[in-house]
Design a protein around this motif. Sequence first.
Motif, PDB file in Angstrom:
ATOM      1  N   VAL A 165       0.142  -3.849  -5.980  1.00  0.00           N
ATOM      2  CA  VAL A 165       0.597  -2.552  -5.482  1.00  0.00           C
ATOM      3  C   VAL A 165      -0.595  -1.607  -5.537  1.00  0.00           C
ATOM      4  O   VAL A 165      -1.167  -1.374  -6.605  1.00  0.00           O
ATOM      5  CB  VAL A 165       1.762  -2.004  -6.325  1.00  0.00           C
ATOM      6  N   VAL A 166      -0.981  -1.067  -4.385  1.00  0.00           N
ATOM      7  CA  VAL A 166      -2.174  -0.224  -4.275  1.00  0.00           C
ATOM      8  C   VAL A 166      -1.759   1.201  -3.930  1.00  0.00           C
ATOM      9  O   VAL A 166      -1.129   1.442  -2.901  1.00  0.00           O
ATOM     10  CB  VAL A 166      -3.133  -0.752  -3.189  1.00  0.00           C
ATOM     11  N   PHE A 221       2.381  -4.578   3.232  1.00  0.00           N
ATOM     12  CA  PHE A 221       3.564  -3.728   3.424  1.00  0.00           C
ATOM     13  C   PHE A 221       3.138  -2.298   3.113  1.00  0.00           C
ATOM     14  O   PHE A 221       2.533  -2.030   2.071  1.00  0.00           O
ATOM     15  CB  PHE A 221       4.690  -4.164   2.484  1.00  0.00           C
ATOM     16  N   PHE A 222       3.436  -1.374   4.030  1.00  0.00           N
ATOM     17  CA  PHE A 222       2.976   0.010   3.904  1.00  0.00           C
ATOM     18  C   PHE A 222       4.137   0.949   3.581  1.00  0.00           C
ATOM     19  O   PHE A 222       5.119   1.025   4.326  1.00  0.00           O
ATOM     20  CB  PHE A 222       2.285   0.454   5.198  1.00  0.00           C
ATOM     21  N   VAL A 223       4.002   1.638   2.442  1.00  0.00           N
ATOM     22  CA  VAL A 223       4.997   2.612   1.978  1.00  0.00           C
ATOM     23  C   VAL A 223       4.380   3.998   2.092  1.00  0.00           C
ATOM     24  O   VAL A 223       3.262   4.228   1.620  1.00  0.00           O
ATOM     25  CB  VAL A 223       5.392   2.331   0.515  1.00  0.00           C
ATOM     26  N   HIS A 224       5.102   4.930   2.687  1.00  0.00           N
ATOM     27  CA  HIS A 224       4.578   6.291   2.853  1.00  0.00           C
ATOM     28  C   HIS A 224       5.484   7.281   2.121  1.00  0.00           C
ATOM     29  O   HIS A 224       6.688   7.362   2.404  1.00  0.00           O
ATOM     30  CB  HIS A 224       4.503   6.641   4.341  1.00  0.00           C
ATOM     31  N   PHE A 240       0.844  -1.197   0.000  1.00  0.00           N
ATOM     32  CA  PHE A 240       0.000   0.000   0.000  1.00  0.00           C
ATOM     33  C   PHE A 240       0.880   1.247   0.000  1.00  0.00           C
ATOM     34  O   PHE A 240       1.770   1.380   0.846  1.00  0.00           O
ATOM     35  CB  PHE A 240      -0.915   0.008   1.225  1.00  0.00           C
ATOM     36  N   VAL A 241       0.626   2.143  -0.945  1.00  0.00           N
ATOM     37  CA  VAL A 241       1.399   3.381  -1.065  1.00  0.00           C
ATOM     38  C   VAL A 241       0.501   4.558  -0.693  1.00  0.00           C
ATOM     39  O   VAL A 241      -0.499   4.829  -1.361  1.00  0.00           O
ATOM     40  CB  VAL A 241       1.942   3.562  -2.494  1.00  0.00           C
ATOM     41  N   ALA A 243      -9.969   0.663   5.534  1.00  0.00           N
ATOM     42  CA  ALA A 243      -9.992  -0.592   4.780  1.00  0.00           C
ATOM     43  C   ALA A 243      -8.609  -1.243   4.732  1.00  0.00           C
ATOM     44  O   ALA A 243      -8.472  -2.453   4.979  1.00  0.00           O
ATOM     45  CB  ALA A 243     -10.505  -0.344   3.362  1.00  0.00           C
ATOM     46  N   ILE A 244      -7.573  -0.448   4.426  1.00  0.00           N
ATOM     47  CA  ILE A 244      -6.241  -1.056   4.336  1.00  0.00           C
ATOM     48  C   ILE A 244      -5.697  -1.403   5.728  1.00  0.00           C
ATOM     49  O   ILE A 244      -4.898  -2.328   5.880  1.00  0.00           O
ATOM     50  CB  ILE A 244      -5.259  -0.169   3.530  1.00  0.00           C
TER      51      ILE A 244
END
Length: 539
Positions: free
Chosen positions: A137-138, A169-172, A6-7, A155-156
């Motif tokens: 990849v969202v 996996f969370f990307v910020h 998740f981006v 939701a995520i």
Amino acid sequence: MTKYIFVTGGVLSSLGKGITAASIGTLLKHSGKKVGMLKIDPYINVDPGTMSPLEHGEVFVTKDGAETDLDIGNYERFLDTSYLKSSNFTTGQIYSSVIERERAGGYLGQTIQVIPHIVGEIVKRIKEAGEGHDILVVELGGTVGDIEGLPFMEAIRQMKHDEEVAGTFFVHVTLIPYIKAAGELKSKPTQHSVQELRRIGITPQMIIARSENQLPKSFKKKLAMSCDVHQDAVIEANDAASIYDVPMSFLRQDILSPIAKALELGDLTPDMEEWDSLVKKIVQPKGKVVIGFVGKYLELKESYKSLTEALIHSGAHLDARVEICWVDSEEIEERGPETLLADCDSVLVAGGFGNRGVEGKIKAIEYARVNKIPYLGICLGMQLTLVEYARNVLGLDDANSIEFDENCKNPMIYLISDFLDQNGEAQLRTHSSPMGGTLRLGEYPCETKEGSILRKAYNGEKIIYERHRHRYEANPAYREQLEKAGMIVTGESNGLIETVEIKDHPWFLGVQFHPEFTSRLQSPNPSILAFVKASLEVH
């Protein structure tokens, strides 16, 4: 089961979440993984189809006819893959779906709420988009803290604990501002953005630090400590000479290691040799060509995003820099094409809606035709090619498109609904707009004519497939007159005129479809590649 990356974005918009998501997806694909892409747009519009290009930028059209966010175009161009309507959804689509189900009794009388019903619909759609892929990849549009984005964040967050999900996996992506007066980079906006994510219940595992300047190691260490991520998971995203260099920059920083470790993906070694070679040709090409780009939305060039990127793709494969000379079609009406196009090797007339600047485009087409300059007309550009030829060669002074003059005596271009009335709707997959009218959207076959520029461009292919987005068509009633005068129909689709060429011109092509939608860095669109090649030969 599918694993999800998740981006999200923080501090402000337009930081490059789409390029970040596409770059991560590209590296994973080149590592042998089956990668899906999804863009979630929190705006309440059902899709961007009715939004002004000046408001939203380009509307990208998928193979199956969905009008989507322009980031889907980035995904296709980076991953060399055709994505479908399931790769983009909006708040408007989510609420419409839930309300329709409620009206049909699908919730058995329950009180409909954001949690669990709206959030549940979001999770369902994310999972559907992930089906058949190793990794999805969202990209979540907007920034953390936006009120319209909260249901998507929830939701995520819930998907972290979903037993049907193999891993998350969370990307910020966040801004690192540089305060020039103080001579300092600032981490506080990123810290606050991450705190807001944590408040929601999401802890990012990677920070993509968007900055104009390179980050010192001490600053990256501070960022990692304050945001509670590993130091090797702080990735710099500095300004690049080309967006296509971003995956290479990420690879040099070993971005895949923390992702592979968290998602248990094993050793990931992407083969980026061809990609790297093309990027070098974009950044330091041997040749140069100047293309006169005639359009009407020049105040926001994102309106032509796919087309400008397609020119870059072709330039990379021809080892030449494509310099775009932006020419406002309204200015041509005032000053004439000779003044504005004299230094251009070729002329490109892009698509668009409405009559503003149309006469300027017609003058540009006449200039390219008369002076034997390579010419490519796309969608409206092709339609105006017929109008120009009818006026100046056939002598039909009142020739026009009914888009601009409903009562013209010689309608070279007419509504697709008129064609359907005569030929039967079963021949075409059309989409009725709530605003009225019928659009031809998505991919259609086109039969090419032997010996044509078109067939040669597509390496001898008899049938090609390209995408459309328009509601007006070339009127076949004038075909015989045009062909007798030297304008030849070289592409047809279900009885519709798709492409035209001119007999005594070195390179002149008008196409009803949008070739830019199928152009990718590693496989440029054939008609645009042939156009740039012809332009280069003139230069």
